[in-house]
Write a protein that holds these residues in place. Structure first.
Motif: not given
Length: 335
Positions: A32-54
């Motif tokens: 909607r805001n025409q902003i590029e994000i460094p993910f090509s899919s929703i699945e790719e975002i979810k995969a990035a939600y893995e963390f080792d620390c705060l």
């Protein structure tokens, strides 16, 4: 037990609105805001939600916040969360927001708070979910920056109930913000703070003795110091514990080793919350179910946790009594 948890009335006291940003909504607003994000899919975002620390979490948390530009974006973000509250029988929620995450990007304080507060107002009318706002200072920034945020908040003071302290805990002790908290209290804000998540028991001592906080966000490491536990109990301070957050950020290695039950046995007033549910794998009911299963909590213990959530909320006395009456009625019927 699952139905009991799903249906019992409850309040959520530790929730970052920016941390409710589900991948689907992030994609929608970015487009909607025409902003590029460094993910090509929703699945790719979810995969990035893995963390080792705060800090790993905070890096992607701030990245996601970059797509929030307009008042409608903040409205949609907030209303989406409040809709989830309604279906989980969350009767009241106390929402933290991080103005500096947005004002440092050139977004006005007004844009942020009006979007959030208008959604809160509509949710009260449409969903029967009450809420209030906690303005959090980012502890990895300077106290001078926090003072600027305090000043920016004053025209909107009627929309804000409390101030908090969040972001990177290690190396940023509560004492760093002594003066801005004193000034915030003078403006009528109730003081709260994250303490004892990654920081040790000394951070909790500072938060309660130097900042004068009325509730401890997280507080896990309070158990390092028996005298601190005694002080928290005697001062009647609640802890807003976030089970799935603790495992996601490896504050706790396994929910079966989570200190929540030990906290309760020591007389600490504990509440269960979701913290940043989009990133940590679950809304509040999932947190309840996960910790109940891991620690074999009884219905009575679940009831006590929910009772604490209302008693240690920032609601007025009459509102608390109304919610507690409903809660007790539910428990007596379903235990």
């Amino acid at each position: 037990m699952k139905n009991f948890i799903n249906n019992i009335p409850k309040a959520e006291l530790h929730l970052h609105i920016e941390g409710t940003f589900e991948p689907e909504l992030m994609f929608e607003i970015a487009k909607r805001n025409q902003i590029e994000i460094p993910f090509s899919s929703i699945e790719e975002i979810k995969a990035a939600y893995e963390f080792d620390c705060l800090q790993d979490f905070l890096d992607i948390y701030y990245q996601g916040a970059n797509v929030l530009i307009k008042e409608k974006d903040f409205y949609d973000l907030t209303y989406s969360y409040l809709e989830k509250c309604a279906v989980q029988n969350v009767r009241h929620t106390e929402i933290m927001f991080d103005p500096q995450t947005h004002t440092d990007r050139g977004i006005s304080f007004e844009t942020v708070i009006l979007g959030i507060s208008n959604a809160m107002k509509d949710a009260k009318e449409n969903l029967n979910v009450s809420s209030l706002l906690i303005m959090s200072y980012l502890r990895h920034l300077s106290e001078a920056a926090a003072f600027k945020t305090l000043e920016a908040s004053l025209p909107f003071k009627h929309l804000i109930t409390a101030v908090g302290l969040d972001s990177s805990e290690k190396g940023n002790p509560p004492s760093k913000f002594k003066n801005v908290f004193k000034a915030s209290i003078q403006e009528g804000y109730i003081p709260l703070a994250h303490a004892g998540e990654e920081g040790n028991a000394d951070y909790v001592w500072e938060a309660i003795d130097i900042l004068g906080i009325k509730r401890i966000d997280h507080g896990n490491n309070s158990l390092q110091d028996p005298k601190l536990v005694e002080a928290i109990v005697s001062r009647d301070l609640a802890l807003t514990v976030c089970p799935l957050s603790n495992t996601a950020l490896q504050v706790v290695d396994d929910l079966k080793n989570h200190p929540l039950k030990e906290m309760m046995e020591l007389g600490l007033k504990v509440t269960v919350n979701s913290d940043d549910p989009a990133y940590f794998g679950g809304q509040i009911n999932k947190n309840f179910s996960a910790i109940q299963n891991a620690l074999t909590l009884s219905k009575e213990e679940i009831y006590q946790l929910c009772k604490n959530s209302f008693e240690y909320s920032l609601l007025d006395k009459d509102s608390k009594e109304k919610h507690l009456t409903e809660l007790t009625s539910f428990y007596n019927t379903n235990r």
